[in-house]
Scaffold this motif. Structure first.
Motif, PDB file in Angstrom:
ATOM      1  N   ALA A  30       0.682  -1.131   0.066  1.00 33.46           N
ATOM      2  CA  ALA A  30      -0.073   0.149  -0.037  1.00 33.46           C
ATOM      3  C   ALA A  30       0.741   1.369  -0.037  1.00 33.46           C
ATOM      4  O   ALA A  30       2.071   1.318   0.298  1.00 33.46           O
ATOM      5  CB  ALA A  30      -0.886  -0.068   1.284  1.00 33.46           C
ATOM      6  N   PRO A  31       0.313   2.325  -0.322  1.00 28.80           N
ATOM      7  CA  PRO A  31       1.136   3.786  -0.361  1.00 28.80           C
ATOM      8  C   PRO A  31       1.685   3.929   1.036  1.00 28.80           C
ATOM      9  O   PRO A  31       1.114   3.470   2.184  1.00 28.80           O
ATOM     10  CB  PRO A  31       0.161   4.703  -0.760  1.00 28.80           C
ATOM     11  CG  PRO A  31      -1.110   4.155  -0.694  1.00 28.80           C
ATOM     12  CD  PRO A  31      -1.106   2.578  -0.840  1.00 28.80           C
ATOM     13  N   LEU A  32       2.563   4.767   1.092  1.00 29.50           N
ATOM     14  CA  LEU A  32       3.332   5.045   2.623  1.00 29.50           C
ATOM     15  C   LEU A  32       2.393   5.849   3.456  1.00 29.50           C
ATOM     16  O   LEU A  32       2.672   6.106   4.608  1.00 29.50           O
ATOM     17  CB  LEU A  32       4.647   6.084   2.248  1.00 29.50           C
ATOM     18  CG  LEU A  32       5.452   5.210   1.352  1.00 29.50           C
ATOM     19  CD1 LEU A  32       7.025   6.324   1.321  1.00 29.50           C
ATOM     20  CD2 LEU A  32       6.205   4.097   2.114  1.00 29.50           C
ATOM     21  N   THR A  33       1.230   6.342   3.092  1.00 28.78           N
ATOM     22  CA  THR A  33       0.104   7.022   3.740  1.00 28.78           C
ATOM     23  C   THR A  33      -0.397   5.927   4.553  1.00 28.78           C
ATOM     24  O   THR A  33      -1.095   6.559   5.775  1.00 28.78           O
ATOM     25  CB  THR A  33      -0.967   8.068   3.371  1.00 28.78           C
ATOM     26  OG1 THR A  33      -1.372   7.204   2.288  1.00 28.78           O
ATOM     27  CG2 THR A  33       0.067   9.007   2.342  1.00 28.78           C
ATOM     28  N   ALA A  34      -0.489   4.562   4.438  1.00 28.69           N
ATOM     29  CA  ALA A  34      -1.454   3.685   5.245  1.00 28.69           C
ATOM     30  C   ALA A  34      -0.617   3.472   6.672  1.00 28.69           C
ATOM     31  O   ALA A  34       0.498   3.446   6.638  1.00 28.69           O
ATOM     32  CB  ALA A  34      -1.205   2.490   4.301  1.00 28.69           C
ATOM     33  N   THR A  35      -1.509   3.095   7.605  1.00 29.00           N
ATOM     34  CA  THR A  35      -0.936   2.576   8.828  1.00 29.00           C
ATOM     35  C   THR A  35      -0.521   1.312   9.014  1.00 29.00           C
ATOM     36  O   THR A  35      -0.928   0.360   8.609  1.00 29.00           O
ATOM     37  CB  THR A  35      -2.118   3.036   9.914  1.00 29.00           C
ATOM     38  OG1 THR A  35      -2.655   4.340   9.954  1.00 29.00           O
ATOM     39  CG2 THR A  35      -1.391   2.788  11.577  1.00 29.00           C
ATOM     40  N   LEU A  36       0.904   1.197   9.256  1.00 28.54           N
ATOM     41  CA  LEU A  36       1.549   0.005   9.624  1.00 28.54           C
ATOM     42  C   LEU A  36       1.441  -0.599  10.878  1.00 28.54           C
ATOM     43  O   LEU A  36       1.494   0.039  11.835  1.00 28.54           O
ATOM     44  CB  LEU A  36       3.081   0.068   9.228  1.00 28.54           C
ATOM     45  CG  LEU A  36       3.742  -1.057   9.072  1.00 28.54           C
ATOM     46  CD1 LEU A  36       3.289  -1.726   7.719  1.00 28.54           C
ATOM     47  CD2 LEU A  36       5.346  -0.673   8.874  1.00 28.54           C
ATOM     48  N   ALA A  37       0.823  -1.884  10.902  1.00 25.65           N
ATOM     49  CA  ALA A  37       0.655  -2.438  12.142  1.00 25.65           C
ATOM     50  C   ALA A  37       1.561  -3.433  12.455  1.00 25.65           C
ATOM     51  O   ALA A  37       2.437  -4.132  11.548  1.00 25.65           O
ATOM     52  CB  ALA A  37      -0.840  -3.069  12.043  1.00 25.65           C
ATOM     53  N   LEU A  38       1.762  -4.228  13.447  1.00 22.18           N
ATOM     54  CA  LEU A  38       2.671  -5.172  14.131  1.00 22.18           C
ATOM     55  C   LEU A  38       2.379  -6.322  13.288  1.00 22.18           C
ATOM     56  O   LEU A  38       3.284  -7.087  12.885  1.00 22.18           O
ATOM     57  CB  LEU A  38       2.736  -5.215  15.643  1.00 22.18           C
ATOM     58  CG  LEU A  38       3.641  -6.635  16.153  1.00 22.18           C
ATOM     59  CD1 LEU A  38       4.997  -6.224  15.893  1.00 22.18           C
ATOM     60  CD2 LEU A  38       3.219  -6.804  17.524  1.00 22.18           C
ATOM     61  N   ALA A  39       1.310  -6.657  13.063  1.00 27.59           N
ATOM     62  CA  ALA A  39       0.871  -7.726  12.368  1.00 27.59           C
ATOM     63  C   ALA A  39       1.465  -7.928  11.033  1.00 27.59           C
ATOM     64  O   ALA A  39       1.584  -8.983  10.207  1.00 27.59           O
ATOM     65  CB  ALA A  39      -0.647  -8.098  12.218  1.00 27.59           C
ATOM     66  N   ASP A  40       1.609  -6.630  10.163  1.00 26.06           N
ATOM     67  CA  ASP A  40       2.104  -6.674   8.910  1.00 26.06           C
ATOM     68  C   ASP A  40       3.560  -6.982   9.052  1.00 26.06           C
ATOM     69  O   ASP A  40       4.223  -7.557   7.684  1.00 26.06           O
ATOM     70  CB  ASP A  40       2.038  -5.444   8.382  1.00 26.06           C
ATOM     71  CG  ASP A  40       0.480  -4.906   8.225  1.00 26.06           C
ATOM     72  OD1 ASP A  40      -0.290  -5.825   8.031  1.00 26.06           O
ATOM     73  OD2 ASP A  40       0.118  -3.753   8.503  1.00 26.06           O
ATOM     74  N   VAL A  41       4.292  -6.748   9.791  1.00 28.15           N
ATOM     75  CA  VAL A  41       5.895  -6.868   9.741  1.00 28.15           C
ATOM     76  C   VAL A  41       6.354  -7.546  11.012  1.00 28.15           C
ATOM     77  O   VAL A  41       7.655  -7.947  11.061  1.00 28.15           O
ATOM     78  CB  VAL A  41       6.435  -5.608  10.070  1.00 28.15           C
ATOM     79  CG1 VAL A  41       6.015  -4.555   9.003  1.00 28.15           C
ATOM     80  CG2 VAL A  41       6.056  -4.834  11.264  1.00 28.15           C
ATOM     81  N   ALA A  42       5.626  -8.556  11.633  1.00 31.77           N
ATOM     82  CA  ALA A  42       6.007  -9.624  12.577  1.00 31.77           C
ATOM     83  C   ALA A  42       6.959 -10.405  12.011  1.00 31.77           C
ATOM     84  O   ALA A  42       7.723 -11.163  12.760  1.00 31.77           O
ATOM     85  CB  ALA A  42       4.779 -10.170  13.285  1.00 31.77           C
ATOM     86  N   GLN A  43       6.568 -11.142  10.939  1.00 30.73           N
ATOM     87  CA  GLN A  43       7.450 -12.220  10.625  1.00 30.73           C
ATOM     88  C   GLN A  43       9.022 -11.513  10.042  1.00 30.73           C
ATOM     89  O   GLN A  43       9.913 -12.243  10.225  1.00 30.73           O
ATOM     90  CB  GLN A  43       6.859 -12.748   9.026  1.00 30.73           C
ATOM     91  CG  GLN A  43       5.544 -13.425   9.405  1.00 30.73           C
ATOM     92  CD  GLN A  43       4.952 -14.332   8.320  1.00 30.73           C
ATOM     93  OE1 GLN A  43       5.315 -14.087   7.248  1.00 30.73           O
ATOM     94  NE2 GLN A  43       4.198 -15.173   8.464  1.00 30.73           N
ATOM     95  N   ARG A  44       8.980 -10.445   9.446  1.00 33.76           N
ATOM     96  CA  ARG A  44      10.102  -9.624   9.268  1.00 33.76           C
ATOM     97  C   ARG A  44      11.046  -9.365  10.363  1.00 33.76           C
ATOM     98  O   ARG A  44      12.199  -9.359  10.282  1.00 33.76           O
ATOM     99  CB  ARG A  44       9.923  -8.365   8.280  1.00 33.76           C
ATOM    100  CG  ARG A  44       8.939  -8.668   6.968  1.00 33.76           C
ATOM    101  CD  ARG A  44       8.741  -7.282   6.291  1.00 33.76           C
ATOM    102  NE  ARG A  44       9.995  -6.549   6.036  1.00 33.76           N
ATOM    103  CZ  ARG A  44      10.009  -5.509   5.267  1.00 33.76           C
ATOM    104  NH1 ARG A  44       8.574  -5.060   4.908  1.00 33.76           N
ATOM    105  NH2 ARG A  44      11.020  -4.749   5.055  1.00 33.76           N
ATOM    106  N   LEU A  45      10.473  -8.874  11.381  1.00 32.10           N
ATOM    107  CA  LEU A  45      11.026  -8.574  12.681  1.00 32.10           C
ATOM    108  C   LEU A  45      11.475  -9.800  13.227  1.00 32.10           C
ATOM    109  O   LEU A  45      12.903  -9.963  13.843  1.00 32.10           O
ATOM    110  CB  LEU A  45      10.253  -7.971  13.675  1.00 32.10           C
ATOM    111  CG  LEU A  45       9.846  -6.556  13.303  1.00 32.10           C
ATOM    112  CD1 LEU A  45       8.671  -6.073  14.336  1.00 32.10           C
ATOM    113  CD2 LEU A  45      10.770  -5.594  12.927  1.00 32.10           C
ATOM    114  N   ASP A  46      10.625 -10.733  13.221  1.00 36.39           N
ATOM    115  CA  ASP A  46      11.387 -12.415  13.855  1.00 36.39           C
ATOM    116  C   ASP A  46      12.614 -12.572  13.090  1.00 36.39           C
ATOM    117  O   ASP A  46      13.473 -13.346  13.685  1.00 36.39           O
ATOM    118  CB  ASP A  46      10.252 -13.438  13.806  1.00 36.39           C
ATOM    119  CG  ASP A  46      10.567 -14.645  14.288  1.00 36.39           C
ATOM    120  OD1 ASP A  46      11.057 -14.836  15.424  1.00 36.39           O
ATOM    121  OD2 ASP A  46      10.647 -15.493  13.551  1.00 36.39           O
TER     122      ASP A  46
END
Length: 333
Positions: A30-46
């Protein structure tokens, strides 16, 4: 053979999981104006934490703080600022992160998640959660938390030199976000001023390795190990207690940078997973609801439990009759 209800439930669960995953992948582009949630990046952080530390810490959604009661608002009206949102935390085995950063820029939100996740992973790797000791006073625990926060930043900068700029930017942002000093009661300003003094100093690659001098402990904001942090916190506690009135409480306003340390013995029950969502607040009263946070078990003190049994009595009258099924075992089929 499975029941029909079980088949329907399993199919609905798998369909919901598939749709949620599809929506997360859609939000990633999505465009950079969308709100990023933890569920969106949890796998990348892990994956990042596992690659850096060689250990996979389970990521969980941090619970919201308990709402202040009426008595707390009435009796502590003149107290310092209170925590408003969820806080990052670790108990050495799991990492709790807030569900959202509150930033509308997805790139900045991702950097914030990455920085905070690596901070908590470094604290878990150092063993910060269990380093304060069971006999530590609340003031010692607060000082220990701050010292370990600085030590984790310094250790992370040495381990990943590329994180030095994001760490210093994050420390400066955390300092600007704290309320003005005059909002704190007089007995709490010394601790808040010491916290601001430490945040104002940028993290460096070589400054963290400086030795801790016992004659000037307040000017050092890093330690080599949690045991050293405990020793420094105990020394600092005596100095802060001299500046505070008798029987005054030293309250630390915790934020995203300070985070929180959960002792392993009192770690909360498995919290919300990054993909779990809280039910929206209904428009009309309902007969059931979901708690926004899990209850925290408070350990009782020695004065609360009676070592000897209290008063007891013997029931003199006959007990009430028990209401039984009038049909007994002769119920209709």
């Amino acid at each position: 053979m499975a029941e029909a209800e079980d088949v329907i439930t399993a199919a609905a669960l798998r369909t919901t999981t598939f749709v949620q995953g599809l929506w997360r992948r859609h939000r990633a582009h999505a465009p950079l104006t969308a709100t990023l949630a933890l569920a969106d990046v949890a796998q990348r952080l892990d994956l990042l934490i596992t690659a850096v530390f060689g250990v996979s810490y389970r990521l969980r959604t941090a619970p919201l703080p308990a709402r202040p009661t009426f008595l707390a608002r009435a009796l502590q009206a003149r107290g310092g600022p209170r925590v408003q949102g969820a806080l990052p935390a670790t108990d050495g085995a799991s990492i709790w992160l807030p569900a959202e950063t509150g930033l509308t820029d997805a790139a900045r939100a991702l950097e914030r998640f990455r920085t905070v996740a690596l901070q908590q992973a470094m604290r878990a790797s150092r063993g910060s959660a269990a380093g304060a000791g069971d006999d530590a006073t609340p003031l010692v625990r607060e000082l220990y938390l701050l010292i370990e926060a600085h030590a984790a930043d310094a250790a992370l900068a040495r381990l990943l030199p590329g994180m030095l700029a994001p760490l210093n930017a994050w420390r400066a942002a955390a300092l600007r976000a704290r309320p003005p000093l005059q909002h704190w009661p007089t007995q709490q300003r010394a601790l808040e001023a010491w916290l601001r003094q430490g945040l104002a100093r940028p993290a460096t690659l070589s400054g963290a390795a400086a030795a801790i001098h016992a004659d000037n402990v307040a000017d050092n904001f890093a330690s080599a190990s949690p045991l050293a942090s405990r020793r420094i916190a105990r020394q600092l506690a005596s100095e802060f207690m001299l500046d505070a009135p008798a029987n005054s409480a030293q309250a630390l306003l915790k934020d995203w940078w300070t985070g929180d340390l959960i002792p392993p013995s009192t770690a909360p029950a498995p919290g919300l997973e990054p993909g779990a969502q809280l039910d929206p607040e209904p428009a009309r009263p309902t007969r059931s609801a979901r708690l926004a946070r899990r209850p925290e078990v408070r350990q009782g003190t020695d004065e609360e439990d009676d070592k000897q049994p209290g008063a007891w009595m013997i029931q003199a009258a006959a007990p009430h009759e028990v209401a039984e099924d009038p049909f007994g075992l002769q119920r209709p089929t």
